[in-house]
Design a protein around this motif. Structure first.
Motif, PDB file in Angstrom:
ATOM      1  N   UNK A  18      41.421  44.729  53.773  1.00 21.71           N
ATOM      2  CA  UNK A  18      42.210  45.337  53.001  1.00 21.71           C
ATOM      3  C   UNK A  18      43.958  45.120  53.104  1.00 21.71           C
ATOM      4  N   UNK A  19      44.410  46.508  52.378  1.00 21.00           N
ATOM      5  CA  UNK A  19      46.235  46.862  52.481  1.00 21.00           C
ATOM      6  C   UNK A  19      46.656  47.760  53.137  1.00 21.00           C
ATOM      7  N   UNK A  20      47.374  48.858  53.148  1.00 20.16           N
ATOM      8  CA  UNK A  20      47.722  49.036  54.311  1.00 20.16           C
ATOM      9  C   UNK A  20      47.254  50.364  55.143  1.00 20.16           C
ATOM     10  N   UNK A  21      46.432  51.036  54.254  1.00 20.85           N
ATOM     11  CA  UNK A  21      45.898  52.487  54.118  1.00 20.85           C
ATOM     12  C   UNK A  21      44.136  52.411  53.475  1.00 20.85           C
ATOM     13  N   UNK A  22      43.414  53.379  53.896  1.00 19.80           N
ATOM     14  CA  UNK A  22      42.136  53.608  53.501  1.00 19.80           C
ATOM     15  C   UNK A  22      42.426  54.167  51.952  1.00 19.80           C
ATOM     16  N   UNK A  23      43.479  54.475  50.653  1.00 21.51           N
ATOM     17  CA  UNK A  23      43.049  54.682  50.012  1.00 21.51           C
ATOM     18  C   UNK A  23      42.273  54.224  48.631  1.00 21.51           C
ATOM     19  N   UNK A  24      41.187  54.413  47.978  1.00 20.13           N
ATOM     20  CA  UNK A  24      41.310  53.995  47.186  1.00 20.13           C
ATOM     21  C   UNK A  24      41.496  53.160  46.346  1.00 20.13           C
ATOM     22  N   UNK A  25      42.563  53.790  45.422  1.00 17.76           N
ATOM     23  CA  UNK A  25      42.906  53.279  43.977  1.00 17.76           C
ATOM     24  C   UNK A  25      44.074  52.087  44.666  1.00 17.76           C
ATOM     25  N   UNK A  26      44.475  52.107  45.763  1.00 21.87           N
ATOM     26  CA  UNK A  26      45.790  50.864  45.988  1.00 21.87           C
ATOM     27  C   UNK A  26      44.886  50.083  46.430  1.00 21.87           C
ATOM     28  N   UNK A  27      43.729  50.307  47.562  1.00 20.55           N
ATOM     29  CA  UNK A  27      43.432  48.777  47.461  1.00 20.55           C
ATOM     30  C   UNK A  27      42.972  48.533  46.647  1.00 20.55           C
ATOM     31  N   UNK A  28      42.066  48.808  45.925  1.00 19.20           N
ATOM     32  CA  UNK A  28      41.449  48.470  44.313  1.00 19.20           C
ATOM     33  C   UNK A  28      41.838  47.420  43.817  1.00 19.20           C
ATOM     34  N   UNK A  29      43.278  47.840  43.320  1.00 20.99           N
ATOM     35  CA  UNK A  29      44.441  47.226  42.635  1.00 20.99           C
ATOM     36  C   UNK A  29      44.676  45.982  43.821  1.00 20.99           C
ATOM     37  N   UNK A  30      45.484  46.418  45.326  1.00 24.13           N
ATOM     38  CA  UNK A  30      45.356  45.071  46.157  1.00 24.13           C
ATOM     39  C   UNK A  30      44.055  43.791  45.702  1.00 24.13           C
ATOM     40  N   UNK A  31      43.091  44.327  46.003  1.00 21.66           N
ATOM     41  CA  UNK A  31      41.619  43.312  45.231  1.00 21.66           C
ATOM     42  C   UNK A  31      42.131  42.918  44.184  1.00 21.66           C
ATOM     43  N   UNK A  32      42.218  43.401  42.837  1.00 24.67           N
ATOM     44  CA  UNK A  32      42.049  42.497  41.777  1.00 24.67           C
ATOM     45  C   UNK A  32      43.431  42.313  41.360  1.00 24.67           C
ATOM     46  N   UNK A  33      44.625  42.045  41.629  1.00 29.35           N
ATOM     47  CA  UNK A  33      45.487  40.998  41.642  1.00 29.35           C
ATOM     48  C   UNK A  33      45.752  40.070  42.610  1.00 29.35           C
ATOM     49  N   UNK A  34      45.132  40.180  43.472  1.00 32.26           N
ATOM     50  CA  UNK A  34      44.471  39.156  44.154  1.00 32.26           C
ATOM     51  C   UNK A  34      43.278  38.614  44.051  1.00 32.26           C
ATOM     52  N   UNK A  35      42.566  38.795  43.087  1.00 35.36           N
ATOM     53  CA  UNK A  35      41.585  38.172  42.403  1.00 35.36           C
ATOM     54  C   UNK A  35      41.371  37.152  41.176  1.00 35.36           C
ATOM     55  N   UNK A  36      42.645  38.025  40.258  1.00 32.85           N
ATOM     56  CA  UNK A  36      43.197  37.671  39.464  1.00 32.85           C
ATOM     57  C   UNK A  36      44.474  36.178  39.580  1.00 32.85           C
ATOM     58  N   UNK A  37      44.683  37.013  39.969  1.00 30.50           N
ATOM     59  CA  UNK A  37      46.329  35.182  40.377  1.00 30.50           C
ATOM     60  C   UNK A  37      44.803  33.959  40.860  1.00 30.50           C
ATOM     61  N   UNK A  38      44.168  34.405  41.528  1.00 29.83           N
ATOM     62  CA  UNK A  38      43.742  33.453  41.773  1.00 29.83           C
ATOM     63  C   UNK A  38      42.149  32.886  41.423  1.00 29.83           C
ATOM     64  N   UNK A  39      42.033  33.442  40.254  1.00 32.24           N
ATOM     65  CA  UNK A  39      40.823  32.799  39.602  1.00 32.24           C
ATOM     66  C   UNK A  39      41.816  32.230  38.512  1.00 32.24           C
ATOM     67  N   UNK A  40      42.995  32.335  37.901  1.00 32.08           N
ATOM     68  CA  UNK A  40      44.415  32.264  37.357  1.00 32.08           C
ATOM     69  C   UNK A  40      44.678  31.065  37.313  1.00 32.08           C
ATOM     70  N   UNK A  41      44.283  30.245  38.871  1.00 34.84           N
ATOM     71  CA  UNK A  41      45.672  29.838  39.560  1.00 34.84           C
ATOM     72  C   UNK A  41      44.745  28.206  39.171  1.00 34.84           C
ATOM     73  N   UNK A  42      44.938  26.929  38.417  1.00 33.45           N
ATOM     74  CA  UNK A  42      44.501  26.559  37.916  1.00 33.45           C
ATOM     75  C   UNK A  42      44.002  25.379  39.332  1.00 33.45           C
ATOM     76  N   UNK A  43      44.791  25.438  40.240  1.00 27.29           N
ATOM     77  CA  UNK A  43      44.826  24.574  41.694  1.00 27.29           C
ATOM     78  C   UNK A  43      43.514  24.741  42.403  1.00 27.29           C
ATOM     79  N   UNK A  44      43.057  25.532  42.157  1.00 30.82           N
ATOM     80  CA  UNK A  44      41.571  26.538  43.142  1.00 30.82           C
ATOM     81  C   UNK A  44      40.778  25.470  42.440  1.00 30.82           C
ATOM     82  N   UNK A  45      40.337  23.807  41.632  1.00 26.89           N
ATOM     83  CA  UNK A  45      39.340  23.154  41.314  1.00 26.89           C
ATOM     84  C   UNK A  45      38.394  23.548  41.811  1.00 26.89           C
ATOM     85  N   UNK A  46      38.032  25.144  40.921  1.00 30.62           N
ATOM     86  CA  UNK A  46      36.768  25.054  40.623  1.00 30.62           C
ATOM     87  C   UNK A  46      36.063  25.067  39.483  1.00 30.62           C
ATOM     88  N   UNK A  47      36.892  25.351  38.286  1.00 26.51           N
ATOM     89  CA  UNK A  47      36.541  24.520  37.356  1.00 26.51           C
ATOM     90  C   UNK A  47      36.656  26.117  36.625  1.00 26.51           C
TER      91      UNK A  47
END
Length: 451
Positions: free
Chosen positions: A160-189
């Motif tokens: 996770x991120x720097x601390x245990x904060x729920x909202x902060x970590x949810x935003x951290x994961x959500x951003x990672x997820x969006x960047x990955x799922x919108x990356x055409x280079x990840x060959x998932x289709x």
């Protein structure tokens, strides 16, 4: 990213459809809430355990897929996840192909799944997706042949991120997820249930990204003190001091507020210390009129009870502002108010994760040592260092935002950061002008954090 290990361990690739992304966020949120439900940081919910690693910012989790599903359903009813899952399940039963966001090894086998089996499959796929975005490390034991010793029992670390904060970590994961799922280079289709949302698709989204970047400026020490206090105790009295600029004071509060669980629906109460309160502190209690029932008097006891009642149902944020330096009498009175409030709250059995935060915002008094015994934790923002701005530039480059923002992150950009100085107002104004190409500088964004 994990292609070779996927083949070696016989795991399928995850889809990146809408439903899988929802399950990722539901799983992360449920585990965070579980881990923070006791002061010790160790919790149990039926067959699931979630424990914070003392050395790393990781959540160590064990439990079966079925037990993880039960945990998700317990903690995420507000997401409407079951209803959404049922929509995809009905489509799957009708032979709707990849709209169910499943892999397709055997359609006949898939359509024989019960609804519960279908849900568990979504949990498993969400875990594969978390592993694919490098936030989950599978720690299940295997024999020499590479076979799992206990396939049913999951054991993994969630990074996770720097601390245990729920909202902060949810935003951290959500951003990672969006960047990955919108990356055409990840060959998932693309899965047909994926709405294929672009991370930046219009001016409103671009503004949102810029605001996220401004919010990412670390103020590490202040954020750490704030997060540790409310993360451990769920309550805190913070004295906020910044340079003499209301935009920066509001920006600093805006940065801290995102770490308050339930802030969006919190009861927010502004109190301004004026000459009437300075003359007679009993006037202070009358400023809580909007939360007191009409038939009750505005007494300290009634105000404290009303605030404690609100705290049982939602987070409470109180802003106490003063344009000058607070004298010792006022500080003592405010400390007494907070002490009474905490005493009342401690007498109530509250199991929810609501937060109660009191912000005391006054003029900085750096030249005079504060010798009074105080309840407040002082969070003073006097500078934003060059390294923090460099990290903002790193984020723009890493997330490939240069074309959208219209700013190239090169060596000259890092050199130019030095000219921003370290005054918080000047740094943020310079970022808005130099990086975001805003003619109005900080003024263009200040309305987003104005209180």
């Amino acid at each position: 990213m994990h292609n070779s290990s996927t083949k070696e361990q016989g795991k399928r690739k995850p889809t990146k459809g809408e439903l899988e992304q929802l399950y990722v966020m539901a799983l992360v949120k449920a585990l965070l809430e579980l881990a923070s439900s006791t002061n010790a940081g160790n919790s149990q919910q039926q067959e699931v355990t979630a424990k914070w690693s003392s050395n790393n910012c990781e959540l160590e989790v064990s439990g079966t897929s079925k037990a993880l599903l039960e945990l998700i359903e317990k903690h995420n009813t507000e997401m409407g996840l079951k209803k959404k899952t049922n929509e995809y399940y009905e489509n799957y039963k009708k032979g709707g192909g990849e709209n169910d966001s499943s892999q397709n090894p055997s359609n006949n086998q898939k359509r024989d799944m019960s609804f519960a089996q279908y849900q568990i499959e979504r949990v498993r796929n969400a875990m594969y997706l978390l592993e694919e975005i490098q936030l989950l490390e599978d720690k299940r034991s295997r024999n020499k042949a590479g076979k799992l010793k206990n396939p049913r029992l999951r054991f993994f670390s969630l990074k996770l991120n720097q601390d245990k904060n729920l909202e902060n970590n949810c935003e951290f994961v959500d951003e990672k997820l969006k960047n990955y799922c919108n990356n055409d280079g990840n060959d998932l289709g693309n899965s047909s249930d994926n709405k294929n949302l672009n991370y930046i698709k219009n001016e409103q989204d671009l503004t949102s990204v810029k605001l996220d970047l401004l919010r990412s400026l670390n103020c590490r020490n202040q954020k750490h003190v704030f997060s540790e206090q409310i993360g451990t105790h769920r309550v805190g009295f913070f004295r906020i001091q910044t340079e003499d600029n209301i935009q920066i004071r509001d920006w600093f509060l805006w940065v801290l507020e995102e770490r308050i669980v339930g802030f969006e629906t919190a009861e927010r109460i502004p109190i301004k210390i004026d000459y009437l309160i300075k003359k007679d502190f009993d006037v202070f209690w009358k400023r809580f009129k909007k939360i007191i029932e009409n038939e009750k008097e505005l007494t300290p006891k009634n105000v404290i009870e009303a605030l404690a009642t609100y705290y049982q149902t939602k987070s409470v944020v109180i802003y106490i502002t003063h344009e000058e330096i607070l004298n010792s009498d006022l500080l003592n009175n405010l400390n007494s108010f907070y002490s009474q409030l905490i005493e009342k709250i401690n007498s109530i059995n509250i199991n929810k994760c609501n937060h109660l935060v009191v912000f005391l915002i006054d003029k900085s008094n750096q030249n005079q040592a504060n010798t009074e015994k105080t309840e407040q934790l002082v969070l003073a923002l006097t500078k934003i260092r060059h390294g923090e701005v460099n990290e903002l530039l790193d984020k723009i480059r890493k997330d490939k935002l240069e074309k959208q923002i219209g700013f190239e992150v090169n060596n000259d950009a890092y050199t130019e950061v030095v000219n921003f100085g370290d005054s918080p107002h000047f740094v943020i104004d310079s970022i808005c002008q130099f990086v975001f190409k805003s003619e109005n500088g900080i003024d263009e964004f200040a309305g987003n954090w104005k209180h």
